[in-house]
Design a protein around this motif. Structure first.
Motif, PDB file in Angstrom:
ATOM      1  N   GLY A 300       0.823  -1.211   0.000  1.00  0.00           N
ATOM      2  CA  GLY A 300       0.000   0.000   0.000  1.00  0.00           C
ATOM      3  C   GLY A 300       0.855   1.257   0.000  1.00  0.00           C
ATOM      4  O   GLY A 300       0.594   2.213  -0.727  1.00  0.00           O
ATOM      5  N   ILE A 301       1.918   1.230   0.791  1.00  0.00           N
ATOM      6  CA  ILE A 301       2.817   2.384   0.862  1.00  0.00           C
ATOM      7  C   ILE A 301       3.555   2.549  -0.474  1.00  0.00           C
ATOM      8  O   ILE A 301       3.704   3.664  -0.985  1.00  0.00           O
ATOM      9  N   GLY A 302       3.953   1.422  -1.068  1.00  0.00           N
ATOM     10  CA  GLY A 302       4.600   1.471  -2.385  1.00  0.00           C
ATOM     11  C   GLY A 302       3.654   2.003  -3.453  1.00  0.00           C
ATOM     12  O   GLY A 302       4.056   2.773  -4.330  1.00  0.00           O
ATOM     13  N   LEU A 303       2.379   1.605  -3.354  1.00  0.00           N
ATOM     14  CA  LEU A 303       1.387   2.101  -4.323  1.00  0.00           C
ATOM     15  C   LEU A 303       1.235   3.619  -4.210  1.00  0.00           C
ATOM     16  O   LEU A 303       1.098   4.314  -5.218  1.00  0.00           O
ATOM     17  N   GLY A 304       1.296   4.114  -2.966  1.00  0.00           N
ATOM     18  CA  GLY A 304       1.218   5.566  -2.772  1.00  0.00           C
ATOM     19  C   GLY A 304       2.351   6.280  -3.506  1.00  0.00           C
ATOM     20  O   GLY A 304       2.150   7.301  -4.163  1.00  0.00           O
ATOM     21  N   ALA A 305       3.557   5.694  -3.420  1.00  0.00           N
ATOM     22  CA  ALA A 305       4.714   6.289  -4.108  1.00  0.00           C
ATOM     23  C   ALA A 305       4.516   6.226  -5.626  1.00  0.00           C
ATOM     24  O   ALA A 305       4.869   7.162  -6.348  1.00  0.00           O
ATOM     25  N   ALA A 306       3.937   5.127  -6.105  1.00  0.00           N
ATOM     26  CA  ALA A 306       3.704   4.979  -7.550  1.00  0.00           C
ATOM     27  C   ALA A 306       2.687   6.000  -8.046  1.00  0.00           C
ATOM     28  O   ALA A 306       2.862   6.599  -9.118  1.00  0.00           O
ATOM     29  N   VAL A 307       1.628   6.206  -7.267  1.00  0.00           N
ATOM     30  CA  VAL A 307       0.608   7.191  -7.652  1.00  0.00           C
ATOM     31  C   VAL A 307       1.232   8.590  -7.701  1.00  0.00           C
ATOM     32  O   VAL A 307       1.016   9.352  -8.652  1.00  0.00           O
ATOM     33  N   ASP A 308       2.058   8.908  -6.700  1.00  0.00           N
ATOM     34  CA  ASP A 308       2.759  10.198  -6.720  1.00  0.00           C
ATOM     35  C   ASP A 308       3.620  10.322  -7.969  1.00  0.00           C
ATOM     36  O   ASP A 308       3.678  11.373  -8.599  1.00  0.00           O
ATOM     37  N   TYR A 309       4.302   9.229  -8.310  1.00  0.00           N
ATOM     38  CA  TYR A 309       5.227   9.264  -9.443  1.00  0.00           C
ATOM     39  C   TYR A 309       4.491   9.527 -10.767  1.00  0.00           C
ATOM     40  O   TYR A 309       4.874  10.420 -11.518  1.00  0.00           O
ATOM     41  N   VAL A 310       3.426   8.773 -11.020  1.00  0.00           N
ATOM     42  CA  VAL A 310       2.735   8.965 -12.313  1.00  0.00           C
ATOM     43  C   VAL A 310       1.984  10.294 -12.362  1.00  0.00           C
ATOM     44  O   VAL A 310       1.935  10.935 -13.418  1.00  0.00           O
ATOM     45  N   THR A 311       1.435  10.719 -11.223  1.00  0.00           N
ATOM     46  CA  THR A 311       0.748  12.013 -11.271  1.00  0.00           C
ATOM     47  C   THR A 311       1.772  13.137 -11.425  1.00  0.00           C
ATOM     48  O   THR A 311       1.475  14.165 -12.022  1.00  0.00           O
ATOM     49  N   GLY A 312       2.986  12.915 -10.925  1.00  0.00           N
ATOM     50  CA  GLY A 312       4.057  13.887 -11.130  1.00  0.00           C
ATOM     51  C   GLY A 312       4.399  14.046 -12.600  1.00  0.00           C
ATOM     52  O   GLY A 312       4.665  15.155 -13.065  1.00  0.00           O
ATOM     53  N   ILE A 313       4.403  12.962 -13.334  1.00  0.00           N
ATOM     54  CA  ILE A 313       4.660  13.040 -14.777  1.00  0.00           C
ATOM     55  C   ILE A 313       3.425  13.610 -15.478  1.00  0.00           C
ATOM     56  O   ILE A 313       3.544  14.435 -16.385  1.00  0.00           O
ATOM     57  N   GLY A 314       2.258  13.159 -15.029  1.00  0.00           N
ATOM     58  CA  GLY A 314       1.000  13.636 -15.612  1.00  0.00           C
ATOM     59  C   GLY A 314       0.390  12.610 -16.546  1.00  0.00           C
ATOM     60  O   GLY A 314       0.998  12.233 -17.539  1.00  0.00           O
ATOM     61  N   LEU A 315      -0.814  12.168 -16.225  1.00  0.00           N
ATOM     62  CA  LEU A 315      -1.473  11.136 -17.028  1.00  0.00           C
ATOM     63  C   LEU A 315      -1.808  11.625 -18.434  1.00  0.00           C
ATOM     64  O   LEU A 315      -1.814  10.843 -19.376  1.00  0.00           O
ATOM     65  N   GLU A 316      -2.079  12.931 -18.574  1.00  0.00           N
ATOM     66  CA  GLU A 316      -2.393  13.461 -19.910  1.00  0.00           C
ATOM     67  C   GLU A 316      -1.156  13.367 -20.800  1.00  0.00           C
ATOM     68  O   GLU A 316      -1.236  12.950 -21.956  1.00  0.00           O
ATOM     69  N   ALA A 317      -0.006  13.735 -20.230  1.00  0.00           N
ATOM     70  CA  ALA A 317       1.246  13.688 -20.995  1.00  0.00           C
ATOM     71  C   ALA A 317       1.598  12.238 -21.330  1.00  0.00           C
ATOM     72  O   ALA A 317       2.042  11.935 -22.443  1.00  0.00           O
ATOM     73  N   ILE A 318       1.386  11.339 -20.375  1.00  0.00           N
ATOM     74  CA  ILE A 318       1.649   9.915 -20.609  1.00  0.00           C
ATOM     75  C   ILE A 318       0.780   9.403 -21.759  1.00  0.00           C
ATOM     76  O   ILE A 318       1.257   8.750 -22.677  1.00  0.00           O
ATOM     77  N   ALA A 319      -0.501   9.744 -21.705  1.00  0.00           N
ATOM     78  CA  ALA A 319      -1.433   9.270 -22.741  1.00  0.00           C
ATOM     79  C   ALA A 319      -1.022   9.791 -24.119  1.00  0.00           C
ATOM     80  O   ALA A 319      -1.026   9.049 -25.106  1.00  0.00           O
ATOM     81  N   ALA A 320      -0.635  11.059 -24.188  1.00  0.00           N
ATOM     82  CA  ALA A 320      -0.258  11.662 -25.473  1.00  0.00           C
ATOM     83  C   ALA A 320       1.006  10.996 -26.016  1.00  0.00           C
ATOM     84  O   ALA A 320       1.084  10.647 -27.201  1.00  0.00           O
ATOM     85  N   TYR A 321       1.980  10.798 -25.151  1.00  0.00           N
ATOM     86  CA  TYR A 321       3.236  10.173 -25.581  1.00  0.00           C
ATOM     87  C   TYR A 321       2.993   8.738 -26.071  1.00  0.00           C
ATOM     88  O   TYR A 321       3.477   8.322 -27.120  1.00  0.00           O
ATOM     89  N   GLU A 322       2.217   7.985 -25.303  1.00  0.00           N
ATOM     90  CA  GLU A 322       1.982   6.578 -25.665  1.00  0.00           C
ATOM     91  C   GLU A 322       1.146   6.448 -26.935  1.00  0.00           C
ATOM     92  O   GLU A 322       1.281   5.473 -27.671  1.00  0.00           O
TER      93      GLU A 322
END
Ligand SMILES: *Cc1c(COP(=O)(O)O)cnc(C)c1O
Length: 423
Positions: A300-322
């Motif tokens: 659960g704590i690791g998932l929190g770090a992962a959520v911080d990481y992807v939101t830091g990059i930005g899901l919109e930017a991730i979607a556009a790049y992919e």
């Protein structure tokens, strides 16, 4: 101005530019520095599980090194710290999904358990003999088998929304199937075998017009696009931490509070109770009613770090790049003679399934592995999809934001090697 034709498609794309600094992002993933069979690892099996950034590895390690203790019951320092961090993940996931209340975020082992929770709690209570459950022809086994079991238990009937040859759902058929007996609709947001992004907002709307709740399997969507459960208005949404760059063994079930309130516990034990006597037990409040036993705290704590990481990059930017990466890969692979892409929907995300004339997908996977390229070959836990397309299996390349067009080029060169061996 006339521009020279780029030597490769990738060169042309590079000029178009991406807001993401992929080279820097890749440094966050220690596993990607690895060589496999003497070649740089090209990891294209992200739909099976994604790699973990250093911050996730560090969060798990920090928990075990400095905070390890049980949560929700200790009154000592370590337990309070671990509890606070674990519960902080719940708040992060709430914001990540834009849920209106953190009580609507239930921690589970993953998507599979999220769906089983709904079938065995909501389903056992509300689905009766003669009722119908609607799923689609492109579901993962995790979103088929639990419903089959429920239907057997309840005497209900499982019905399947068909798709066309591109791997798109037939919405007219869906509307026709939605009837007075329909008790629930369960649909993948994104198909793991085909990459199809389903029109889930419309699917929810059509169901709600008839008062039917909808569960969305978000295992392949949450890592690739911004998800807003309030905008979608879905009743349940579930995803796995390990596909979202977090640990295995932790995942999320979102459920609208009124549904969760009305549902009986899924499992029984510690933490899900408020008072136990041998005569009667009172259940805990949401979401703890559904969280029996000591959970995967480090996860659960690791998932929190992962959520911080992807939101830091930005899901919109991730979607556009992919989207660009997938278009590039689709174009490059489709140009290979005898290669057929399985799943050609207009809306797709991060998944490229294909077959090669005269070559078994497992042989493609084995030869690519010698080139350092990790893909998946098989039925991708979606045997009915294989049957629908008349193939025993496919080769599947699946992307994450740390993948590059150069890696796609390595994949394409690898497929040419496969052809040399077999032709
Ligand atoms: C991976 C996957 C699942 C199952 O997820 P687990 O993490 O194995 O529980 C369910 N549905 C889809 C679409 C998936 O891709």
């Amino acid at each position: 101005m006339k521009r020279a034709r780029p030597a490769t498609v990738s060169e042309g794309w590079e000029k178009a530019g991406s807001p993401l600094d992929i080279a820097r992002i890749r440094q966050d993933f220690p596993i990607l520095r690895q060589r496999v069979h003497g070649k740089p690892l090209v990891y294209l099996d992200n739909a099976a599980t994604s790699q973990k950034p250093q911050c996730v590895i560090d969060a798990v390690r920090r928990y075990y090194e400095a905070e390890n203790s049980n949560i929700h019951r200790g009154i000592h320092y370590l337990s309070e710290r671990a509890t606070a961090e674990y519960e902080e993940t719940r708040a992060k996931v709430q914001r990540f999904l834009n849920a209106s209340d953190s009580r609507e975020i239930v921690f589970v082992r993953g998507t599979t358990e999220g769906i089983n929770l709904v079938t065995q709690s909501y389903g056992r209570k509300f689905v009766k003999a003669g009722d119908e459950i609607l799923i689609t022809a492109m579901e993962h086994h995790s979103n088929i088998v639990p419903w089959q079991i429920l239907c057997e238990q309840a005497g209900a009937r499982l019905r399947v929304i068909p798709m066309n040859h591109d791997g798109e759902l037939l919405l007219e058929e869906y509307e026709r199937l939605l009837g007075g007996r329909t008790k629930l609709v369960a649909v993948a947001h994104v198909s793991n075998a085909l990459g199809t992004v389903n029109p889930v907002k419309q699917i929810v709307e059509l169901a709600h017009r008839r008062g039917v709740p909808v569960l969305l399997d978000g295992a392949q969507a949450a890592p690739h696009m911004a998800v807003d459960v309030q905008a979608l208005d879905c009743d349940f949404y579930t995803f796995s931490g390990h596909k979202l760059f977090g640990p295995t063994g932790i995942g999320v079930l979102y459920g609208k509070a009124p549904h969760l309130e009305a549902m009986p516990p899924y499992q029984a034990g510690g933490d899900m109770i408020s008072l136990v006597t041998f005569e009667k037990t009172h259940y805990n409040v949401l979401p703890y009613k559904f969280e029996a036993g000591t959970p995967h705290i480090a996860g659960g704590i690791g998932l929190g770090a992962a959520v911080d990481y992807v939101t830091g990059i930005g899901l919109e930017a991730i979607a556009a790049y992919e989207r660009e990466l997938l278009a590039y890969a689709t174009q490059a692979l489709s140009a290979i003679r005898g290669l057929k892409v399985i799943g050609t929907a207009k809306e797709k995300a991060a998944v490229l399934s294909f077959v090669l004339e005269g070559v078994h997908p497992h042989d493609i996977g084995t030869i690519l592995d010698r080139e350092g390229v990790a893909i998946r070959a098989g039925h991708h836990c979606a045997m009915p999809v294989m049957q629908r397309f008349g193939v025993p299996a496919t080769a599947r390349a699946s992307f994450a934001f740390y993948n590059t067009k150069e890696e796609v080029d390595v994949l394409v060169r690898g497929v040419h090697k496969v052809l040399k061996v077999f032709r």
